[in-house]
Design a protein around this motif. Structure first.
Motif, mmCIF file in Angstrom:
data_model
loop_
_atom_site.group_PDB
_atom_site.id
_atom_site.type_symbol
_atom_site.label_atom_id
_atom_site.label_comp_id
_atom_site.label_asym_id
_atom_site.label_seq_id
_atom_site.Cartn_x
_atom_site.Cartn_y
_atom_site.Cartn_z
ATOM 1 N N UNK A 139 2.347 6.638 8.247
ATOM 2 C CA UNK A 139 1.844 7.620 7.283
ATOM 3 C C UNK A 139 2.357 7.460 5.852
ATOM 4 N N UNK A 140 3.269 6.557 5.585
ATOM 5 C CA UNK A 140 3.866 6.497 4.248
ATOM 6 C C UNK A 140 2.948 5.788 3.265
ATOM 7 N N UNK A 141 3.133 6.132 1.996
ATOM 8 C CA UNK A 141 2.391 5.466 0.937
ATOM 9 C C UNK A 141 2.964 4.070 0.707
ATOM 10 N N UNK A 142 2.096 3.130 0.478
ATOM 11 C CA UNK A 142 2.540 1.778 0.170
ATOM 12 C C UNK A 142 2.578 0.897 1.395
ATOM 13 N N UNK A 143 3.451 1.229 2.347
ATOM 14 C CA UNK A 143 3.611 0.374 3.522
ATOM 15 C C UNK A 143 2.966 0.938 4.778
ATOM 16 N N UNK A 144 2.501 2.179 4.759
ATOM 17 C CA UNK A 144 1.931 2.795 5.941
ATOM 18 C C UNK A 144 0.461 2.506 6.119
ATOM 19 N N UNK A 145 -0.021 2.727 7.331
ATOM 20 C CA UNK A 145 -1.433 2.483 7.628
ATOM 21 C C UNK A 145 -2.338 3.495 6.933
ATOM 22 N N UNK A 146 -1.908 4.760 6.900
ATOM 23 C CA UNK A 146 -2.740 5.804 6.314
ATOM 24 C C UNK A 146 -2.381 6.105 4.864
ATOM 25 N N UNK A 147 -1.101 5.958 4.495
ATOM 26 C CA UNK A 147 -0.690 6.149 3.108
ATOM 27 C C UNK A 147 -0.873 7.556 2.588
ATOM 28 N N UNK A 174 10.228 7.903 0.376
ATOM 29 C CA UNK A 174 11.557 7.734 -0.205
ATOM 30 C C UNK A 174 11.766 8.746 -1.318
ATOM 31 N N UNK A 175 12.973 9.350 -1.336
ATOM 32 C CA UNK A 175 13.370 10.203 -2.438
ATOM 33 C C UNK A 175 12.795 11.600 -2.364
ATOM 34 N N UNK A 176 13.289 12.432 -3.294
ATOM 35 C CA UNK A 176 12.851 13.819 -3.414
ATOM 36 C C UNK A 176 12.045 13.953 -4.698
ATOM 37 N N UNK A 177 11.328 15.055 -4.840
ATOM 38 C CA UNK A 177 10.506 15.284 -6.031
ATOM 39 C C UNK A 177 11.363 15.247 -7.288
ATOM 40 N N UNK A 178 10.836 14.655 -8.349
ATOM 41 C CA UNK A 178 11.594 14.464 -9.581
ATOM 42 C C UNK A 178 12.092 15.782 -10.161
ATOM 43 N N UNK A 179 11.283 16.788 -10.166
ATOM 44 C CA UNK A 179 11.684 18.075 -10.725
ATOM 45 C C UNK A 179 12.281 19.025 -9.716
#
Length: 331
Positions: free
Chosen positions: A154-162, A167-172
């Protein structure tokens, strides 16, 4: 009131014992804090001056009593590496860890409670067997492996569904609640699937005990079906046990979230504690460990109180005047 006073006294005595244990355990770790603070190539004079400034040259009993006096005033000290207040530092990390645990526990309840009921109520044997297998697989799945599998799916970039960030928490931070909550979905799913499998087994065991009780026979005699009696009567009678399990699970998930926070690069309590340990920031580490221990004990104390309020039989036994029955129920 006697029950409340006794539990509170046990809480205070346990906190004192844990504070001494934490203080000693942190001091016997390898390495020297003053040497780490001064740097690798610092001269011995600089190291000794820093040790004196931090109070590390004083006897250990004096250091312990000073630390306890500061805790009694609500002063948890300052991080020797960052200069920030430990309480502020822990508060910033808790703003990530507690929502993560809360969301994970919510997912676990959505999965565990209905599936635990289904494992008893399903009329087809293959459905009960399937739920049992899912509980075993989910409970034995390591958090690291489960998190990596969700990232690949499910992850963006490397996942099948994206769909979700991995990785990481929201910037704000929580100033952008939508992005902050979205970044916690995959970590919370990792925790929720594993905890949900355990909760499923607890729910099934608690309801199975109720099936053979006289309460269920009375409900059936009043005209309820087996399913209706189990959901309306059995689940309500099993509620005190489930409250205890949920409360203690919530406390244990703080330490269990360490792997998940490091895997998903979240700035939470678990990853922060590991980082402070690696940096030999003893002042921060001992205060953070004490705060975590105090939280565990406080949750246990509240679970005792809620358990007593949710189960009138415990209160009735305590007020009945029979010391023997009171001791039996408390045990």
């Amino acid at each position: 009131m006697r029950f409340l006073f006794r539990r509170f006294l046990i809480l205070v005595m346990t906190l004192l014992g844990l504070s001494l244990l934490i203080f000693v355990a942190v001091r016997i770790l390898p390495g020297d804090l003053a040497s780490v603070m001064a740097g690798l190539n610092a001269p011995p004079e600089r190291v000794e001056a820093l040790r004196s400034q931090l109070g590390l040259d004083r006897p250990l009993p004096d250091q312990y009593l000073t630390w306890m006096a500061d805790l009694a005033r609500g002063d948890f000290g300052r991080s020797l590496l960052t200069g920030r207040s430990v309480s502020v530092q822990v508060g910033d990390r808790a703003a990530v860890t507690f929502p993560l645990i809360g969301l994970g526990l919510l997912i676990a309840m959505v999965i565990g409670l209905p599936m635990g009921c289904l494992s008893l109520l399903a009329s087809k044997p293959w459905v009960r067997s399937l739920v049992h297998v899912l509980a075993i697989v989910g409970g034995s799945m390591p958090a690291l492996w489960g998190g990596l599998l969700l990232i690949l799916l499910f992850s963006r970039g490397s996942g099948l569904l994206g769909i979700f960030p991995s990785q990481g928490f929201a910037q704000g931070g929580w100033s952008t609640p939508g992005k902050a909550l979205w970044s916690l979905v995959l970590p919370a799913l990792t925790l929720g699937l594993i905890i949900g499998a355990s909760l499923m087994r607890y729910t099934r065991a608690a309801l199975a005990d109720m099936l053979g009780s006289g309460y269920m026979d009375m409900a059936r005699a009043c005209g309820m079906t087996r399913t209706h009696a189990l959901l309306r009567v059995g689940l309500r009678l099993a509620l005190p046990q489930l409250v205890s399990v949920l409360g203690l699970t919530f406390a244990e998930m703080i330490t269990g979230a360490m792997v998940v926070e490091n895997l998903f690069a979240l700035p939470g309590l678990g990853s922060g504690l590991v980082s402070d340990l690696g940096n030999r920031d003893l002042i921060a580490v001992q205060s953070e460990l004490f705060m975590l221990a105090a939280f565990f004990l406080l949750v246990g104390f509240l679970v005792d109180m809620i358990h007593r309020l949710a189960d009138p039989r415990l209160k009735a036994a305590g007020e009945g005047g029979s010391g023997t029955s009171t001791r039996q129920v408390t045990a």
